[in-house]
Enzyme design. Structure first.
Site, PDB file in Angstrom:
ATOM      1  N   GLY A  55     -19.807  -9.238   5.182  1.00  0.00           N
ATOM      2  CA  GLY A  55     -19.811  -9.076   6.635  1.00  0.00           C
ATOM      3  C   GLY A  55     -20.872  -9.989   7.208  1.00  0.00           C
ATOM      4  O   GLY A  55     -21.718 -10.499   6.476  1.00  0.00           O
ATOM      5  N   CYS A  82     -21.482  -9.209  -1.554  1.00  0.00           N
ATOM      6  CA  CYS A  82     -22.286  -9.869  -0.537  1.00  0.00           C
ATOM      7  C   CYS A  82     -22.938  -8.841   0.398  1.00  0.00           C
ATOM      8  O   CYS A  82     -23.791  -8.087  -0.037  1.00  0.00           O
ATOM      9  CB  CYS A  82     -21.435 -10.892   0.212  1.00  0.00           C
ATOM     10  SG  CYS A  82     -22.451 -12.070   1.116  1.00  0.00           S
ATOM     11  N   TYR A  83     -22.510  -8.764   1.666  1.00  0.00           N
ATOM     12  CA  TYR A  83     -23.106  -7.761   2.555  1.00  0.00           C
ATOM     13  C   TYR A  83     -22.987  -6.370   1.943  1.00  0.00           C
ATOM     14  O   TYR A  83     -23.918  -5.566   1.995  1.00  0.00           O
ATOM     15  CB  TYR A  83     -22.412  -7.784   3.926  1.00  0.00           C
ATOM     16  CG  TYR A  83     -23.005  -6.794   4.910  1.00  0.00           C
ATOM     17  CD1 TYR A  83     -24.189  -7.087   5.565  1.00  0.00           C
ATOM     18  CD2 TYR A  83     -22.382  -5.569   5.146  1.00  0.00           C
ATOM     19  CE1 TYR A  83     -24.751  -6.171   6.455  1.00  0.00           C
ATOM     20  CE2 TYR A  83     -22.944  -4.652   6.038  1.00  0.00           C
ATOM     21  CZ  TYR A  83     -24.130  -4.962   6.687  1.00  0.00           C
ATOM     22  OH  TYR A  83     -24.691  -4.065   7.566  1.00  0.00           O
ATOM     23  N   HIS A 169     -18.946 -14.057  -3.939  1.00  0.00           N
ATOM     24  CA  HIS A 169     -17.605 -13.607  -3.531  1.00  0.00           C
ATOM     25  C   HIS A 169     -16.580 -13.836  -4.642  1.00  0.00           C
ATOM     26  O   HIS A 169     -16.020 -14.928  -4.747  1.00  0.00           O
ATOM     27  CB  HIS A 169     -17.160 -14.379  -2.282  1.00  0.00           C
ATOM     28  CG  HIS A 169     -17.898 -13.991  -1.054  1.00  0.00           C
ATOM     29  ND1 HIS A 169     -17.541 -12.909  -0.284  1.00  0.00           N
ATOM     30  CD2 HIS A 169     -19.005 -14.518  -0.474  1.00  0.00           C
ATOM     31  CE1 HIS A 169     -18.377 -12.785   0.726  1.00  0.00           C
ATOM     32  NE2 HIS A 169     -19.278 -13.757   0.635  1.00  0.00           N
ATOM     33  N   GLU A 171     -13.625 -12.826  -4.742  1.00  0.00           N
ATOM     34  CA  GLU A 171     -12.266 -12.906  -4.194  1.00  0.00           C
ATOM     35  C   GLU A 171     -11.864 -14.331  -3.827  1.00  0.00           C
ATOM     36  O   GLU A 171     -10.688 -14.631  -3.639  1.00  0.00           O
ATOM     37  CB  GLU A 171     -12.137 -11.984  -2.970  1.00  0.00           C
ATOM     38  CG  GLU A 171     -12.900 -12.408  -1.716  1.00  0.00           C
ATOM     39  CD  GLU A 171     -14.367 -11.987  -1.713  1.00  0.00           C
ATOM     40  OE1 GLU A 171     -14.918 -11.761  -2.798  1.00  0.00           O
ATOM     41  OE2 GLU A 171     -14.961 -11.926  -0.615  1.00  0.00           O
ATOM     42  N   VAL A 226      11.601 -14.582   6.805  1.00  0.00           N
ATOM     43  CA  VAL A 226      11.447 -13.908   5.519  1.00  0.00           C
ATOM     44  C   VAL A 226      11.337 -12.383   5.681  1.00  0.00           C
ATOM     45  O   VAL A 226      12.028 -11.619   5.008  1.00  0.00           O
ATOM     46  CB  VAL A 226      10.184 -14.428   4.784  1.00  0.00           C
ATOM     47  CG1 VAL A 226      10.031 -13.752   3.438  1.00  0.00           C
ATOM     48  CG2 VAL A 226      10.264 -15.931   4.626  1.00  0.00           C
ATOM     49  N   ASP A 227      10.486 -11.952   6.602  1.00  0.00           N
ATOM     50  CA  ASP A 227      10.214 -10.514   6.682  1.00  0.00           C
ATOM     51  C   ASP A 227      11.451  -9.712   7.087  1.00  0.00           C
ATOM     52  O   ASP A 227      11.800  -8.723   6.436  1.00  0.00           O
ATOM     53  CB  ASP A 227       9.081 -10.229   7.679  1.00  0.00           C
ATOM     54  CG  ASP A 227       7.807 -10.978   7.307  1.00  0.00           C
ATOM     55  OD1 ASP A 227       7.702 -11.406   6.138  1.00  0.00           O
ATOM     56  OD2 ASP A 227       6.941 -11.148   8.177  1.00  0.00           O
ATOM     57  N   LYS A 370       2.166 -11.040   2.557  1.00  0.00           N
ATOM     58  CA  LYS A 370       3.294 -11.995   2.611  1.00  0.00           C
ATOM     59  C   LYS A 370       3.795 -12.396   1.217  1.00  0.00           C
ATOM     60  O   LYS A 370       4.994 -12.437   0.964  1.00  0.00           O
ATOM     61  CB  LYS A 370       2.828 -13.251   3.362  1.00  0.00           C
ATOM     62  CG  LYS A 370       3.956 -14.161   3.753  1.00  0.00           C
ATOM     63  CD  LYS A 370       4.642 -13.607   4.964  1.00  0.00           C
ATOM     64  CE  LYS A 370       5.744 -14.483   5.472  1.00  0.00           C
ATOM     65  NZ  LYS A 370       6.207 -14.001   6.788  1.00  0.00           N
TER      66      LYS A 370
END
Ligand code: XMP
Length: 514
Positions: A55, A82-83, A169, A171, A226-227, A370
């Site tokens: 954050g 991190c945060y 991080h 991710e 697509v959705d 997605k």
């Protein structure tokens, strides 16, 4: 027993959805919640583990997002990033302060391989850092399990309690072994079994839809994107001819797209559903006549779309369920999930419920990112061509023609765009741009063709690389490819005598060219 779940608690950082996606890539389901979420609610979810995101704040700032000690006393493993790591240390009695050296970018981290978090991770590993503050002293009970040249506590653990704080991080893909670390957390530390798989998701969803719908009537607005396509096929498999799909062809689709949608969903396609194609081209062109201002065009197209859909649904009479292709980022971005301040302003085929007589909404993709929607599409047997379609705006080519939209201009931009797509596909680029298309400027200029002077339009080509479409860079398409596209467009598309390549990034440009 419900599905196992990891809860991601969002402190407003930019990578929050990425954290959830990476966890799901480990086949573990996970959801994002704001840090303001009630502790009781979190307890009731019985998460297998909790991840606190990064954050923008400092933990000691007044009013900085925080959490109570109880979060660390649920008996559930917690990973702070991190945060989130700083907050964990701060709340549990460690010391966080401004770092003497701000770390930003790819940094070599030395990890203690005996920690379960770093099982199979190399001792020296490149991680993505982005912080001003750091943990100067870990909280009591914690031991340091990673450091860098400038950061004495790059990670700390209290293994017996299942508490892990990491400054970098995992991710972000720049953290080379980040996925391994998240994998270790969810499997080795949280004890997840990994039950989140698209094949079982699809199967369970179909069963649940069947149960919910019973003998009811279902209506789905199909855009060909697509959705909505994946949602429609899921419904078709669940309830067959109780489903009616209405596909409004507004005449602003890419070349042949209307027919492609009809091939899949129409009477000669593989599904047993009612398919209504409304060819409303003339109606839309009529409404757009003389209109030049882009926002007005968007409004007109959106409103007309609803009107056409409304008329069609009136013919069908009362339906019990309306299907919408809402996906998880829509849920998070509309403020219902995490802390994200981004409110989606793009309207697609949404906003219909007010106009249609129905009992309930079904949103079969509400939990999916997605890439998961695409996987579900492949599981459902939808052709790859449709599943990997590029993003395409609801107002379609209406906003890729600068100035007034006419049938002739639509044809020009459709043909130019089709050539562009063909040539990009044929070029087999190492990285296909994330979105690329042709737009028609309203600039005409002098050219010469054969022995004739021409006064014709310029087509603009756009191609961008982007992660989230909030920011984007122009793709560096090889010159030879651009030359081939250009020469084909000026030769094959009537009334185009120039091709321009747009190299503007976003910001200050936008992805679309309207
Ligand atoms: P911009 O042009 O805002 O586009 O940089 C970012 C992404 O959003 C898509 N886009 C839309 N998508 N309805 C949509 O569903 C819209 O009205 C709309 N406008 C832009 C655009 O194609 C790009 O992927």
């Amino acid at each position: 027993m419900g599905r196992e779940k990891i809860v991601v608690i969002d402190f407003g950082g930019q990578y929050n959805q990425l954290v959830a996606r990476r966890v799901r890539e480990c086949n573990v389901y996970c959801e994002i919640y704001s840090y303001k979420t009630d502790m009781e609610k979190i307890r009731e979810m019985e998460p297998k583990g909790i991840i606190l995101t990064g954050g923008p704040n400092s933990v000691y700032e007044e009013g900085a997002p925080s959490c109570g000690r109880e979060l660390f006393e649920l008996g559930v493993p917690v990973l702070g990033l991190c945060y989130g790591a700083q907050l964990m240390s701060h709340v549990l009695g460690g010391h966080v302060c401004k770092a003497p050296v701000r770390e930003y970018g790819r940094i070599e981290v030395t990890v203690d391989q005996s920690s379960r978090l770093f099982g199979d991770v190399s001792e020296k590993t490149i991680c993505w850092m982005s912080h001003n503050d750091y943990i100067e002293k870990p909280a009591p009970g914690f031991r340091v399990i990673a450091h860098t040249a400038d950061c004495p506590v790059a990670a700390a653990e209290w293994a017996e309690r299942g508490l892990y704080a990491i400054q970098f991080h995992p991710e972000v893909l720049h953290t080379q072994e980040g996925s391994k670390m998240l994998h270790n957390f969810v499997y080795e530390i949280c004890g997840c079994a990994g039950d989140w798989r698209m094949d079982s998701f699809v199967e369970t969803s179909i069963r649940a839809i069947r149960e919910k719908v019973g003998s009811g009537k279902v209506l789905c607005a199909l855009s060909g994107g697509v959705d909505s396509s994946v949602a429609a096929v899921m419904l078709a498999k669940a309830v067959g001819d109780q489903l009616t799909c209405v596909f409004v062809d507004h005449g602003l689709l890419r070349k042949n797209e209307g027919d492609e949608v009809e091939e899949v969903f129409g009477p000669n396609g593989p599904y047993d559903l009612h398919f209504i194609r409304v060819n409303a081209q003339e109606r839309f062109y009529g409404k757009l006549k003389g209109v030049e201002e882009p926002e007005r065009k968007r409004k007109i197209i959106g409103e007309e779309f609803i009107r056409v859909f409304e008329e069609e649904s009136k013919k069908i009479g009362k339906v019990d369920f309306l299907v919408q292709g809402t996906i998880y980022p829509d849920v998070v971005e509309s403020g219902l999930g995490g802390e994200s301040a981004v409110i989606k302003s793009h309207h697609n085929v949404g906003g219909l419920p007010d106009y249609v007589d129905f009992k309930e909404i079904i949103e079969p993709l509400r939990e999916l990112f997605k890439d998961e929607v695409r996987k579900a599409g492949l599981e459902l047997g939808i052709p790859e061509k449709l599943v990997y379609r590029q993003p395409f705006p609801g107002p379609g080519l209406g906003i890729r023609i600068v100035g007034e939209v006419t049938a002739e201009k639509v044809k020009m931009v459709q043909d130019a765009d089709a050539i562009y797509r063909e040539e990009i596909a044929a070029a087999g680029l190492p990285h296909t741009p994330d979105q690329y298309f042709a737009a028609l400027t309203n600039m005409r200029s002098v050219g010469v063709m054969g022995d004739e002077r021409t006064y014709d339009y310029a087509v603009a080509l756009r191609a961008v690389n982007t992660v989230d479409f909030m920011t984007a860079e122009a793709s560096q398409i090889p010159w030879e490819v651009l030359q081939r596209v250009t020469s084909r467009i000026v030769n094959e598309v009537a009334h185009v005598n120039r091709v321009l390549y747009d190299i503007t990034s976003k910001p200050p440009g936008t992805v679309e060219f309207e």
